[in-house]
Motif scaffolding. Structure first.
Motif, PDB file in Angstrom:
ATOM      1  N   ALA A   1      -9.056   1.306   5.609  1.00  0.00           N
ATOM      2  CA  ALA A   1      -9.966   0.925   4.525  1.00  0.00           C
ATOM      3  C   ALA A   1      -9.282  -0.047   3.564  1.00  0.00           C
ATOM      4  CB  ALA A   1     -10.445   2.170   3.791  1.00  0.00           C
ATOM      5  N   CYS A   2      -8.011   0.212   3.269  1.00  0.00           N
ATOM      6  CA  CYS A   2      -7.278  -0.692   2.385  1.00  0.00           C
ATOM      7  C   CYS A   2      -7.200  -2.103   2.969  1.00  0.00           C
ATOM      8  CB  CYS A   2      -5.874  -0.150   2.130  1.00  0.00           C
ATOM      9  SG  CYS A   2      -5.835   1.304   1.070  1.00  0.00           S
ATOM     10  N   ARG A   3      -7.026  -2.186   4.274  1.00  0.00           N
ATOM     11  CA  ARG A   3      -6.931  -3.497   4.904  1.00  0.00           C
ATOM     12  C   ARG A   3      -8.269  -4.234   4.850  1.00  0.00           C
ATOM     13  NH1 ARG A   3      -3.382  -1.362  10.054  1.00  0.00           N
ATOM     14  NH2 ARG A   3      -1.436  -1.102   8.907  1.00  0.00           N
ATOM     15  N   LYS A   4      -9.351  -3.495   4.943  1.00  0.00           N
ATOM     16  CA  LYS A   4     -10.666  -4.132   4.856  1.00  0.00           C
ATOM     17  C   LYS A   4     -10.902  -4.677   3.451  1.00  0.00           C
ATOM     18  CE  LYS A   4     -12.742  -1.421   8.587  1.00  0.00           C
ATOM     19  NZ  LYS A   4     -12.798  -2.549   9.524  1.00  0.00           N
ATOM     20  N   VAL A   5     -10.475  -3.908   2.434  1.00  0.00           N
ATOM     21  CA  VAL A   5     -10.588  -4.419   1.069  1.00  0.00           C
ATOM     22  C   VAL A   5      -9.679  -5.636   0.881  1.00  0.00           C
ATOM     23  CG1 VAL A   5     -10.298  -3.856  -1.372  1.00  0.00           C
ATOM     24  CG2 VAL A   5     -11.187  -2.127   0.194  1.00  0.00           C
ATOM     25  N   ASP A   6      -8.491  -5.577   1.503  1.00  0.00           N
ATOM     26  CA  ASP A   6      -7.559  -6.699   1.374  1.00  0.00           C
ATOM     27  C   ASP A   6      -8.118  -7.958   2.017  1.00  0.00           C
ATOM     28  OD1 ASP A   6      -4.823  -7.588   0.574  1.00  0.00           O
ATOM     29  OD2 ASP A   6      -4.662  -7.985   2.728  1.00  0.00           O
TER      30      ASP A   6
ATOM     31  N   LEU B   1     -17.475  -0.796   4.043  1.00  0.00           N
ATOM     32  CA  LEU B   1     -16.584  -1.890   3.649  1.00  0.00           C
ATOM     33  C   LEU B   1     -16.728  -3.077   4.603  1.00  0.00           C
ATOM     34  CD1 LEU B   1     -13.350   0.042   2.621  1.00  0.00           C
ATOM     35  CD2 LEU B   1     -14.884  -1.229   1.127  1.00  0.00           C
ATOM     36  N   GLU B   2     -16.892  -2.767   5.879  1.00  0.00           N
ATOM     37  CA  GLU B   2     -17.109  -3.850   6.846  1.00  0.00           C
ATOM     38  C   GLU B   2     -18.390  -4.621   6.508  1.00  0.00           C
ATOM     39  OE1 GLU B   2     -15.862  -6.162   9.782  1.00  0.00           O
ATOM     40  OE2 GLU B   2     -14.820  -4.250   9.461  1.00  0.00           O
ATOM     41  N   GLU B   3     -19.440  -3.875   6.168  1.00  0.00           N
ATOM     42  CA  GLU B   3     -20.699  -4.517   5.810  1.00  0.00           C
ATOM     43  C   GLU B   3     -20.570  -5.295   4.502  1.00  0.00           C
ATOM     44  OE1 GLU B   3     -23.345  -1.235   5.702  1.00  0.00           O
ATOM     45  OE2 GLU B   3     -23.439  -0.976   7.876  1.00  0.00           O
ATOM     46  N   ALA B   4     -19.791  -4.728   3.544  1.00  0.00           N
ATOM     47  CA  ALA B   4     -19.586  -5.434   2.271  1.00  0.00           C
ATOM     48  C   ALA B   4     -18.832  -6.735   2.487  1.00  0.00           C
ATOM     49  CB  ALA B   4     -18.826  -4.532   1.295  1.00  0.00           C
ATOM     50  N   ALA B   5     -17.819  -6.727   3.339  1.00  0.00           N
ATOM     51  CA  ALA B   5     -17.062  -7.951   3.620  1.00  0.00           C
ATOM     52  C   ALA B   5     -17.956  -9.008   4.262  1.00  0.00           C
ATOM     53  CB  ALA B   5     -15.890  -7.618   4.542  1.00  0.00           C
TER      54      ALA B   5
ATOM     55  N   ARG C   1     -18.128   6.388  -3.179  1.00  0.00           N
ATOM     56  CA  ARG C   1     -18.643   7.764  -3.320  1.00  0.00           C
ATOM     57  C   ARG C   1     -18.371   8.631  -2.093  1.00  0.00           C
ATOM     58  NH1 ARG C   1     -23.306   5.059  -4.733  1.00  0.00           N
ATOM     59  NH2 ARG C   1     -24.248   5.838  -2.804  1.00  0.00           N
ATOM     60  N   SER C   2     -18.412   8.042  -0.929  1.00  0.00           N
ATOM     61  CA  SER C   2     -18.340   8.831   0.295  1.00  0.00           C
ATOM     62  C   SER C   2     -16.940   9.408   0.494  1.00  0.00           C
ATOM     63  CB  SER C   2     -18.722   7.965   1.503  1.00  0.00           C
ATOM     64  OG  SER C   2     -18.567   8.702   2.688  1.00  0.00           O
ATOM     65  N   GLY C   3     -16.922  10.623   1.027  1.00  0.00           N
ATOM     66  CA  GLY C   3     -15.635  11.248   1.344  1.00  0.00           C
ATOM     67  C   GLY C   3     -15.311  11.195   2.815  1.00  0.00           C
ATOM     68  N   VAL C   4     -16.151  10.528   3.603  1.00  0.00           N
ATOM     69  CA  VAL C   4     -15.952  10.462   5.051  1.00  0.00           C
ATOM     70  C   VAL C   4     -15.328   9.116   5.397  1.00  0.00           C
ATOM     71  CG1 VAL C   4     -17.066  10.601   7.300  1.00  0.00           C
ATOM     72  CG2 VAL C   4     -17.939  11.966   5.392  1.00  0.00           C
ATOM     73  N   LYS C   5     -14.250   9.163   6.129  1.00  0.00           N
ATOM     74  CA  LYS C   5     -13.471   7.949   6.424  1.00  0.00           C
ATOM     75  C   LYS C   5     -14.301   6.902   7.155  1.00  0.00           C
ATOM     76  CE  LYS C   5      -9.229   6.621   8.917  1.00  0.00           C
ATOM     77  NZ  LYS C   5      -9.744   5.999  10.129  1.00  0.00           N
ATOM     78  N   ARG C   6     -15.065   7.351   8.154  1.00  0.00           N
ATOM     79  CA  ARG C   6     -15.830   6.383   8.940  1.00  0.00           C
ATOM     80  C   ARG C   6     -16.929   5.702   8.112  1.00  0.00           C
ATOM     81  NH1 ARG C   6     -14.428   9.975  12.803  1.00  0.00           N
ATOM     82  NH2 ARG C   6     -16.137  11.417  12.383  1.00  0.00           N
ATOM     83  N   ILE C   7     -17.499   6.452   7.172  1.00  0.00           N
ATOM     84  CA  ILE C   7     -18.518   5.841   6.308  1.00  0.00           C
ATOM     85  C   ILE C   7     -17.872   4.789   5.410  1.00  0.00           C
ATOM     86  CG2 ILE C   7     -20.154   6.293   4.453  1.00  0.00           C
ATOM     87  CD1 ILE C   7     -20.744   8.966   5.654  1.00  0.00           C
TER      88      ILE C   7
ATOM     89  N   SER D   1     -24.872  11.105  11.929  1.00  0.00           N
ATOM     90  CA  SER D   1     -23.908  12.195  11.791  1.00  0.00           C
ATOM     91  C   SER D   1     -22.554  11.615  11.422  1.00  0.00           C
ATOM     92  CB  SER D   1     -23.807  12.984  13.100  1.00  0.00           C
ATOM     93  OG  SER D   1     -25.070  13.482  13.474  1.00  0.00           O
ATOM     94  N   PRO D   2     -22.111  11.780  10.188  1.00  0.00           N
ATOM     95  CA  PRO D   2     -20.864  11.126   9.753  1.00  0.00           C
ATOM     96  C   PRO D   2     -19.626  11.675  10.440  1.00  0.00           C
ATOM     97  CG  PRO D   2     -21.709  12.594   8.044  1.00  0.00           C
ATOM     98  CD  PRO D   2     -22.776  12.510   9.089  1.00  0.00           C
ATOM     99  N   ASN D   3     -19.698  12.897  10.978  1.00  0.00           N
ATOM    100  CA  ASN D   3     -18.511  13.496  11.573  1.00  0.00           C
ATOM    101  C   ASN D   3     -18.323  13.112  13.029  1.00  0.00           C
ATOM    102  OD1 ASN D   3     -17.890  14.875   9.198  1.00  0.00           O
ATOM    103  ND2 ASN D   3     -19.296  16.536   9.706  1.00  0.00           N
ATOM    104  N   LYS D   4     -19.209  12.325  13.579  1.00  0.00           N
ATOM    105  CA  LYS D   4     -19.113  11.948  14.978  1.00  0.00           C
ATOM    106  C   LYS D   4     -18.617  10.515  15.105  1.00  0.00           C
ATOM    107  CE  LYS D   4     -22.265  12.978  17.881  1.00  0.00           C
ATOM    108  NZ  LYS D   4     -23.558  13.074  18.581  1.00  0.00           N
ATOM    109  N   LYS D   5     -17.693  10.311  16.042  1.00  0.00           N
ATOM    110  CA  LYS D   5     -17.202   8.964  16.282  1.00  0.00           C
ATOM    111  C   LYS D   5     -18.183   8.172  17.140  1.00  0.00           C
ATOM    112  CE  LYS D   5     -12.262  10.050  16.007  1.00  0.00           C
ATOM    113  NZ  LYS D   5     -10.966  10.037  16.730  1.00  0.00           N
ATOM    114  N   LYS D   6     -18.801   8.865  18.111  1.00  0.00           N
ATOM    115  CA  LYS D   6     -19.730   8.194  19.007  1.00  0.00           C
ATOM    116  C   LYS D   6     -21.068   8.918  18.977  1.00  0.00           C
ATOM    117  CE  LYS D   6     -16.145   6.565  22.212  1.00  0.00           C
ATOM    118  NZ  LYS D   6     -15.679   6.568  23.616  1.00  0.00           N
ATOM    119  N   GLY D   7     -22.047   8.321  19.638  1.00  0.00           N
ATOM    120  CA  GLY D   7     -23.342   8.969  19.765  1.00  0.00           C
ATOM    121  C   GLY D   7     -24.248   8.809  18.574  1.00  0.00           C
ATOM    122  N   GLN D   8     -23.969   7.856  17.699  1.00  0.00           N
ATOM    123  CA  GLN D   8     -24.850   7.619  16.556  1.00  0.00           C
ATOM    124  C   GLN D   8     -26.111   6.895  17.026  1.00  0.00           C
ATOM    125  OE1 GLN D   8     -24.176   9.100  14.027  1.00  0.00           O
ATOM    126  NE2 GLN D   8     -21.994   9.222  13.643  1.00  0.00           N
TER     127      GLN D   8
END
Length: 1853
Positions: free
Chosen positions: A92-97, A52-56, A41-47, A735-742
């Motif tokens: 993301a494709c590699r994580k699914v793979d 996917l990391e958590e799903a794996a 559902r998410s349109g944000v790459k980092r999400i 904040s999904p648009n931030k790389k750091k500072g979460q």
């Protein structure tokens, strides 16, 4: 195939149905499915990646062996479906793979079959491959392990499909240039790279060769040779072809194919043989990209043995050196559009040479780079000449290439035993000769340093430390200089570490010998840039490399010396940040004392450095100590209103770091508590938590108190930044648009802990209302920041009453004609859009749409509501534009629509459907036609020409007359309110239409998939017509500029489309624009061709940079041809001329940042055109050409150094300039020669003639840096004409020619040319041409100035020059009749003064003194300049200066003016004897000067007197004049000040002079007059220069008078009150000077013996009030003085003046005279002193009487206003909440009421006025009500209201 959602539902049902089987993993499966669903559902790459990391991770926990095959098959299909959704995100494709590989361990065949089934649909299909097919193929090739196994089976079939696709692609231009061709080439590259075994037989085996591969090779060849205009595609095709060549197993075959590729470029047609395949190609583009693509591909893909292969077996030579190098050398020398790429490939070539150097030695049997070899010289030449390239990125590549070359040379020398390595020494000398302004100098030194060593470099380049400091004061050069410094000290440490016996302290001492004085000079410098850059770059590098260097640095500092406190703060903060060491142990107890000094400093830099010392720590879990928290609680409130934007940014960053330390430290304590019982550590942990949580809550409360209306912009901006840092750090908002500072994962634990303590209620109703009040701030930044906080952090639902009130107010604001208020409404509507579910049911959008509580309305319904509003406003404008402009303007709703459509987080397809999009376009078209029609005076017009300004004015006047039924009134030359109203509505609406339309189309096209866009070509054509109409039919620059923002996005999205019909729309518009430009115009002359150039610029800026920019080339050619067209014989200068319009358009292209460096390839041609057109008979053409030339020069010369000292030269040297623009050189040279030939006549035949291009050419040359040229023959041709032009009869030409001479002369030739020039100086006045002589002297001066400043000439080398100058001493005598020549001669001697003999100097002194004393005979041009130069020369010598000044009274007025001007302009400190003499002379002649009728002399004399008395002295010197003379001078000055005579500059000097004299007098009447003058100018309406002078007067006279108790207490009170006014002044300079006065006064009264410490402005307010209360509390009037700084309390007048209707006043709202003043803040400062004054009532009868009188006069009024405040109606509250005047009055009312309450409680005889207990209850009730309505009151005020014991006036601060 089932969709992802269907597969997920099926799998979930299976798990639920078979619950018994999966009972242990059921919960894990549910979490796993949730993560997959969230990622989908998410349109944000980092999400996506995180989920996917958590799903794996969850999948690895599941027992897969219990799954039956059917369920496992569903899971595999689900993951493959998810993978296909994410083909654009490789990670993301590699994580699914990874998950698929995990499943393959259970059943590999199943995974293989499922992927095979998916890929078979691509391969087996009869249809041509689509873009989506190719992207999926790429993904399975690159990111799927099992997918590659499947592709091995499908490879032959897929290659056939790709070859068929290329056949289709190359037939259509749109496909060749689009994404389909690029991805097809990418697929080929991946096939050749990842499946080489499958491909190789089809290429290299004649029996198995595949026609499909032959087609692909042919297609790649055609693409490389230019059939595709997309540069990226061509480069990728080159790599693909090289990868195809690399598939062979036989190295000989690969080498032959590689040679075939490169040799084919020299043949026509291009013949390529690769194994068994052979193709032909015909180059269609001669742009070098084809050669570049193949060179890049071979270097990237081929192995070393292939690159070293020879053309034919048994022959000499190799591909790398003999084929690739000549090709790359030619590419780097050509001025191509791909110059950066060429040099990048050259750098890659050098890397390959370094990798293959050992094989090259074996192959050649000798050295690769012997000294003085042609190869070595060739490589150095390429790198050296491109180091100053104006093309972005080339200089950086040259830097890398230089390092690679040195590395290759080093290993070459080591291999063959060359220990001398002479190249290094040669290069070092060349580098040293470069001017210090050259950035390349420092990059090259950094590269050369490892091979020579630091000692050798520093010994031979002794000026390097000085040059580094010069660079650090220049933003452009500081990065390269700081990098060199870091390299130097790193290598110094490396060299020293060879001796293991040296300790860290020994290493630091070695560093200190070379660098300590240099670094201290930088850190203590008064040059801001030098200090700042050194502390940012040099200091951290030093402490990283030599941590112990902190000890010698600190030992050299005295915090009370000028500049040392700043250096101390920098060193300490940098030490803590870089080393992590504790700064508190470095200097013992003195550290905290010095820190307090730094935190209270008046200098922003010092305070910031000290703050960083407090906040920074390498360990984020290092919890701040109690002492640090206490200091921060004091520091933060004192620094909320800084005017410096940089300070606010660093302040926010420092506080954020501090909060992170608190948060992480508290989280660590919470984590520790979980595993502990009741232990002794538990109490300590709780205490740490309490301090940290309490500080965060205090900070939030402080922020809200300082955010209410009435506070300054600076304070609110700082507070909002701090709130943002607090919310980002101490809430769990992600904040999904931030790389750091979460926020940390366990942040909720800390929040719960804080909430249990009753703290951290960040989003309460009161705080919500405070932030909402900022939405109507007068500044855009405050509104945007507050809206951002509301949207990001506050809950999604608004309370019903707030939502209703906000919605009603928003609708009113949208109907305001004021642009600012309409923007407020748009922003508030955007906030409501995000908080939509909070709107109550009764808020009706329109008759059809309503909101029901608790339910979200669809976004499309909201947009439809806005469309309905926009249509209503349009219909109102159509019916009566005047009425609509006042009551229903269009621009507010347009801005709202733009915000809600384009700033929404959801997809545009959720907001807008095809039907609604059509309505939007149609309505925007109607509005634009309506508005443009009004300005044309008609509703429709077919002409593309805009109306003239006269026609526009007449149309608007007719509209106004029609609206007012012909009642126009008297005619006025100024624009009426109605005119302004119509124009504002017109241009703002058109601007908003352009931005909305362009951004909307961009977003729709970017989110649409191929074939799914609901915008048709016809609709996009309609949109382009809207843009064309606005840009071509509108003259308002605001509308044009705003529309261009949207139009550029519109064109960019269309040109990036894969649909050729859409890409043709901008090209068609461009062609229309060019046709309009070429057609004769019937309109009046337009400034810079109106919007037409912007239309062309926008289209060209949107053109893809990766392509060859055919539109740009075509446009420039058309514009050049048009501009060159001769003017018609009957041209009319009152009409737009196509040629002029073309030149203006060229200027727009040159200035436009969107084109970047692409325009530079046309620079020589455009420069030639502009210089040629300067000779046009048409003034408009000459004006346009000059503007074009100026813009072009700025673009060609590149970045100008930005330093505090300024400078006229750019960074590019003359040699580099003409290397890059070689075709411009002959034209410029010929122009100079023509101009010089005009001067080749006898002096008596001379005529005044200026060649139009001459001065611009000389200006261009003068801005170049003089470079070090190895072969200067080409540039040497410039010297003869430049030297000839020195004889020009035009003064400015002679001056500019001298500057150009310096730039075009190599430094090594300075001395020779100086000798020639000085030898030509005449020794007698006979046959002397003054112009030539003046020009020669200017040349000598310019060369000398440069040579001496750069140490290019030693005294011995200048001996001949000095002798010639001394022999020409007659040039300073009266025999030389031209004063300008004499002045130039004196300037030259001044430069050579140290080299001249004493006899000559004495003789010259006598000559100059005689000339100065000689009576003036008539008016002589340049005489004053000569006098000034002569006086400057004479006064430089102290003995001569004394002789001159002793005769001051006897000289003429002009010489007196020159002398006092020298004093004012002199930057050097005078020796005591001379200074005393000048002071005495100026004071004794003061009366005469004040009576002089020449205002300039009076003003300068006063300025000189002030300068000579105050410069270098903290206090005025003893009096030199008698009392009567002082009083007479004072009277003259005070009369001028009282009568306001002779302008503000004179008055400011008069006030300063009067203050100096007053400090030496003690007459009460004079002091009274002086005090009255100060009070008359303390108002913010007074001129700033006078307010500054008054603040200075307090320092000059007020300080000695008050410190020596020479004024009565009544005057003391008035002066302190005036100082308090100045501390609140809008001007920072006034506030600083007032703070200086208070600091000095406090220091003097405190009896301090050390240096004066200047305190921050905010800290001086309590100091002033302390002095006022301690020394003057018994004095009559002290109560009135304190109360005059408290705002009035008349709430009734504020309610009466509050406008019920928004925007009904004037169109523009006037700002307050002092927007910095903060009544509520000053009230908080004054209140403790008022309360303390009450405590002293029993000690003074006068004070008691004053208090009683005040209470009797004000009690009734205060009670009435308090009752009024209590009875405020809900409808009024939100309006008043936004009103700054209400808040100021409220604070005044509450402060005065608290004062009255305390007075009533303390004084028994006043309780009859009011019952204190009843008053206190009423006050508490009012404050409680106000707090609930969003009026945030300070804790001090609430404590006083609660009746707590008042704080001491000192403790309260």
């Amino acid at each position: 195939m089932l969709s992802f959602d269907e597969l997920l539902a099926s799998l979930q049902n299976c798990v639920i149905a078979d619950e018994q089987t999966y009972q242990d993993d059921n919960q894990t499966f549910e979490l796993f499915f949730d993560k997959l669903s969230e990622s989908s559902r998410s349109g944000v790459k980092r999400i996506k990646e995180r989920t996917l990391e958590e799903a794996a991770h969850l999948l690895r926990k599941v027992r897969l062996d219990v799954l039956d095959r059917g369920h496992l098959q569903l899971l595999v299909r689900l993951l493959i479906s998810l993978q296909l959704q994410m083909v654009h995100i490789s990670t993301a494709c590699r994580k699914v793979d990874q998950m698929l590989q995990h499943l393959a361990k259970v059943d590999h065949q199943l995974v293989f079959e499922e992927i095979q089934a998916r890929l078979s649909t691509i391969v087996v299909s009869q249809q041509t491959l689509t873009l989506e097919d190719l992207r999926r193929a790429c993904m399975f090739l690159e990111d799927s392990v099992v997918g590659r196994d499947v592709w091995q089976e499908f490879c032959p079939s897929f290659v056939n499909k790709v070859s068929e696709l290329f056949t289709c692609i190359l037939k259509r231009e749109s496909l060749r240039d689009g994404a389909l061709c690029y991805v097809a080439v990418k697929v080929c590259l991946q096939i050749f790279q990842l499946l080489p075994r499958e491909v190789a037989p089809a290429v290299w085996d004649k029996d198995k060769r595949n026609p499909a591969v032959q087609k692909i090779l042919q297609a790649l060849t055609d693409i490389i040779l230019g059939q595709s205009s997309n540069r990226d595609t061509r480069l990728l095709a080159g790599t693909a072809m090289a990868m195809l060549i690399n598939t062979a197993s036989d190295s000989n075959s690969v080498g032959a194919a590689a040679w075939s590729v490169l040799q084919g470029f020299h043949e026509e047609p291009w013949l390529l043989t690769v194994g068994a395949l052979q193709v032909q190609g015909h180059p269609t583009e001669a742009d070098g990209v084809g050669r570049l693509a193949m060179s890049r591909g071979l270097l990237t893909c081929c192995q070393s043995h292939i690159l070293l292969s020879s053309c034919e077996e048994g022959t000499e030579g190799c591909l790398l050196l003999d084929a690739l190098l000549p090709l790359l050398y030619a590419l780097c020398e050509e001025k191509l559009d791909c110059h950066y790429l060429a040099f990048e490939v050259f750098t890659l070539w050098l890397k390959k040479v370094r990798e293959c150097v050992e094989d090259i030695w074996k192959m050649t049997g000798g050295r690769l780079l012997p000294d003085c070899s042609s190869l070595q010289q060739q490589l150095i030449s390429i790198i050296w000449t491109n180091a100053e390239s104006p093309v972005e990125g080339v200089s950086d590549c040259a830097r890398v290439a230089f390092s690679l070359l040195l590395d290759v040379y080093e290993v070459d020398c080591e291999e063959f035993g060359d220990t001398e390595k002479p190249l290094y020494q040669t290069l070092l000398q060349r580098i040293i000769q470069l001017p210090w302004e050259s950035r390349a100098k420092y990059h090259r030194l950094s590269a050369l340093l490892p091979y020579l060593g630091t000692d050798k470099v520093l010994d031979q380049y002794a000026e390097l430390p000085d040059h580094l400091l010069k660079c650090m004061s220049n933003d452009h050069l500081s990065p390269s200089a700081s990098e060199l410094y870091k390299c130097l000290i790193q290598h110094q440490r490396k060299e020293l570490c060879g001796d293991s016996s040296k300790s860290e302290s020994d290493l630091a001492n070695h560093w200190a010998k070379r660098w300590l004085s240099v670094l201290l000079e930088a850190l203590t410098s008064h040059v801001v840039l030098l200090q700042s850059n050194s502390s940012t770059h040099l200091l951290p590098s030093t402490l990283q490399v030599f941590p112990s260097a902190v000890e010698p640095l600190l030992a050299s500092l005295d915090p009370f010396s000028p500049g040392h406190l700043c250096a101390w703060a920098f060193i300490m903060s940098s030490y803590r940040a870089t080393t992590g060491g504790s700064p508190w142990a470095l200097q013992g107890n003195s550290t905290l004392k010095t820190l307090q000094l730094a935190l209270g400093s008046a200098d922003d830099k010092i305070r910031l450095a000290a703050l960083n010392l407090l906040c920074c720590s390498p360990k984020t879990k290092e919890t701040p100590t109690v002492e640090e928290l206490t200091i921060m609680r004091t520091f933060i409130p004192q620094n909320l209103n800084s005017e410096s934007s940089l300070f606010r940014q660093h302040f926010q960053a420092a506080v954020r770091r501090f909060l992170v330390r608190i948060r992480d430290g508290c989280l660590a304590q919470v984590k520790q508590q979980k595993g502990k019982e009741h232990t002794s550590q538990m109490g300590s942990s709780q205490e740490i938590l309490g301090h940290g949580i309490g500080f965060v809550d205090w900070l939030c409360q402080l922020a809200c108190c300082n955010l209410t209306p009435g506070h300054s912009y600076q304070r609110k901006k700082t507070v909002l930044l701090l709130m943002s840092a607090l919310f980002e750090t101490c809430t769990d908002t992600w904040s999904p648009n931030k790389k750091k500072g979460q926020p940390p994962v366990n942040m909720g634990c800390l929040i719960r802990c804080a909430r249990l303590r009753g703290l951290w209620d960040f989003f309460s109703r009161e705080k919500l209302l405070v932030v909402i009040s900022c939405l109507e701030d007068s500044t855009n930044e405050i509104r945007e920041l507050s809206a951002g906080l509301l949207v990001r952090f506050f809950p999604p639902a608004l309370p019903d009453d707030i939502a209703a009130a906000l919605f009603a107010r928003t609708k009113k604001l949208l109907c305001s004609p004021r642009v600012q208020q309409a923007q407020m409404g748009a922003l508030m509507m955007r906030v409501l859009h995000h908080k939509w579910q909070g709107l109550p049911e009764h808020c009706k959008l329109n008759s059809d749409i309503s909101i029901s509580g608790g339910h979200n309305i669809q976004t499309s319904s909201f947009i439809r509501f806005l469309m309905k509003e926009l249509e209503d406003h349009y219909l109102a404008a159509k019916a009566d534009l005047m009425l609509a402009a006042r009551t229903k303007p269009i621009h507010g709703v347009l801005s709202t629509l733009q915000r809600c459509l384009l700033e929404a987080t959801c997809s545009i397809y959720d907001s807008l459907g095809p039907e609604l999009a059509t309505e939007v376009l149609s309505l925007l078209e109607k509005i634009s036609l309506l508005l443009l029609g009004v300005l044309h005076g008609q509703q429709h017009t077919e002409s593309d020409a805009p109306p003239s300004f006269c026609e526009m004015g007449n149309a608007i006047s007719a509209l106004i007359a029609h609206s007012s039924e012909g009642n126009q009134g008297d005619e006025c030359v100024l624009l009426s309110e109605e005119h302004s109203l119509v124009l504002t509505c017109y241009w703002v609406s058109l601007k908003e239409i352009g931005i909305l339309l362009g951004s909307l189309v961009e977003r729709i096209l970017s989110e649409s998939k191929p074939g799914t866009c609901f915008l048709t070509k016809q609709q996009l054509g309609k949109a382009s017509d809207i843009f064309k109409n606005i840009l071509l039919k509108c003259r308002h620059w605001g509308a044009v500029e705003g529309c261009c923002v949207g139009f550029t996005r519109f064109c960019s999205s269309l040109l990036g489309s894969s649909d050729p019909e859409l890409r043709n729309i901008p090209a068609h518009m461009l062609q229309q624009g060019l046709q309009v430009m070429q057609s004769p115009s019937s309109a009046s002359v337009t400034r810079r061709a109106a919007g037409l150039p912007m239309l062309i610029l926008c289209v060209l800026s949107a053109e893809e940079a990766s392509k060859t920019r055919p539109l740009l080339a075509h446009s420039v050619k058309t514009l050049l041809d048009t501009a060159r067209t001769p003017l018609p014989e009957n041209w009319d200068q009152t009409l737009d001329i196509p040629q002029v319009c073309a030149v203006h358009t060229l200027q727009a292209l040159v200035r436009g940042s969107g084109l970047g460096f692409a325009i530079l390839r046309f620079a020589p041609t455009v420069a030639t055109l502009s210089l040629t057109l300067l000779s046009s008979p048409c003034w408009a053409m000459r004006n346009a050409a000059l503007q074009l030339y100026s813009s072009l020069c700025s673009r060609m010369l590149g970045q100008r150094p930005s330093s505090e000292e300024g400078g006229t030269k750019h960074c590019m040297s003359s040699y580099a300039f003409f290397h890059h623009y070689s075709t411009l050189q002959p034209f410029l040279l010929e122009e100079l020669r023509v101009a010089a030939r005009d001067l080749e006549c006898r002096p008596e035949d001379a005529r005044l003639h200026l060649q139009p291009s001459l001065y611009p050419i000389l200006t261009l040359l003068s801005q170049l840096q003089p470079g070090v040229q190895d072969s200067a023959e080409g540039l040497a041709d410039f010297l003869p004409p430049i030297l000839q032009l020195s004889a020009s009869p035009i003064y400015s030409v002679r001056v500019m020619a001298s500057k150009a001479l310096v730039a075009m002369t190599p430094p090594s030739d300075y001395v020779n040319i100086l000798i020639k020039l000085t030898a030509q100086l005449p020794h007698t006045p006979e046959h002397c041409c003054h112009n030539l002589l003046h020009g020669q002297l200017l040349n000598i001066k310019a060369l000398l100035d440069r040579a001496l400043s750069t140490d290019c000439a030693s005294p011995a080398e200048l001996h001949a020059t000095v002798s010639a100058i001394e022999a020409s001493v007659w040039l300073a005598t009266g025999a030389q009749r031209c004063p300008l020549v004499r002045a130039a001669y004196v300037t030259v001697v001044e430069l050579l003064r140290r080299c001249c003999c004493e006899t000559f100097l004495s003789k010259l002194f006598d000559i100059l003194v005689g000339e100065l004393r000689a009576p003036q005979q008539g008016l002589q041009v340049g005489l004053s300049s000569f006098h000034q130069k002569a006086i400057h020369f004479l006064c430089t010598d102290h003995e001569w200066a004394c002789d001159i000044w002793e005769t001051f009274t006897a000289v003429s007025c002009d010489l007196k003016l020159a002398l006092v001007t020298w004093v004012v302009e002199s930057q050097t400190s005078l020796i005591t004897h001379l200074k005393d003499l000048i002071r005495s002379v100026l004071q004794s002649s003061l009366r005469e000067a004040l009576l002089s009728p020449v205002v300039e002399y009076r003003r300068t004399h006063l300025a000189a007197l002030v300068a000579v008395i105050t410069r270098g002295d903290s206090l005025p010197p003893p009096a030199f004049l008698e009392e009567p003379v002082i009083l007479e001078c004072l009277d003259l000055l005070l009369k001028d000040l009282e009568d306001q005579r002779d302008g503000s500059e004179f008055l400011s000097q008069a006030l300063h002079g009067a203050s100096l004299l007053l400090s030496q007098s003690s007459r009460d009447s004079v002091i009274e007059r002086w005090c009255n003058i100060l009070e008359s100018h303390r108002s913010p309406d007074s001129l700033e220069v006078l307010r500054v002078a008054c603040a200075e007067a307090l320092c000059v006279a007020g300080l000695p008078l008050m410190s020596q108790n020479r004024v009565p207490p009544t005057i003391t009170i008035r002066l302190l009150s005036t100082g308090l006014y100045f501390l609140q002044d809008q001007s920072q300079l006034v506030r600083t000077k007032a703070a200086t006065f208070i600091s000095l006064l406090h220091h003097t009264k405190g009896g301090g013996q050390r240096s004066v410490y200047l305190t921050q402005v905010n800290l001086t307010v309590p100091l002033l009030l302390d002095m006022l209360l301690e020394e003057c509390w018994k004095t009559p009037g002290v109560l009135e003085v304190l109360l005059c700084h408290v705002p009035h309390s008349d709430l009734r007048s504020v309610l009466r003046e509050a406008a019920p209707d928004i925007g009904c006043g004037s169109l523009y709202e006037q700002d307050d005279a002092n927007v910095f003043a903060e009544p509520s803040v000053i009230s908080a400062h004054v209140m403790p002193y008022l309360l303390h004054l009450v405590e002293k009532h029993s000690e003074s009868l006068v004070l008691a009487q004053s208090l009683s009188t005040w209470a009797q006069e004000n009690t009734a009024q205060l009670l009435g206003n308090l009752a009024l405040c209590k009875d405020l109606q809900p409808a009024e509250r939100l309006t008043l909440l936004m009103d700054p005047q209400f808040h100021s009055t409220l604070y005044g009312l509450l402060t005065r009421t608290v004062f009255l309450l305390h007075l009533l409680k303390t004084c028994d005889n006043m309780q009859h006025l009011c019952d204190p207990s009843a008053l206190q209850m009423t006050l508490k009730d009012v404050c409680s009500r106000l707090s609930q309505q969003g009026v945030y009151l300070s804790s001090a005020l609430m404590s006083a209201v609660a009746g707590d014991k008042p704080l001491s006036h000192k403790d309260s601060q």
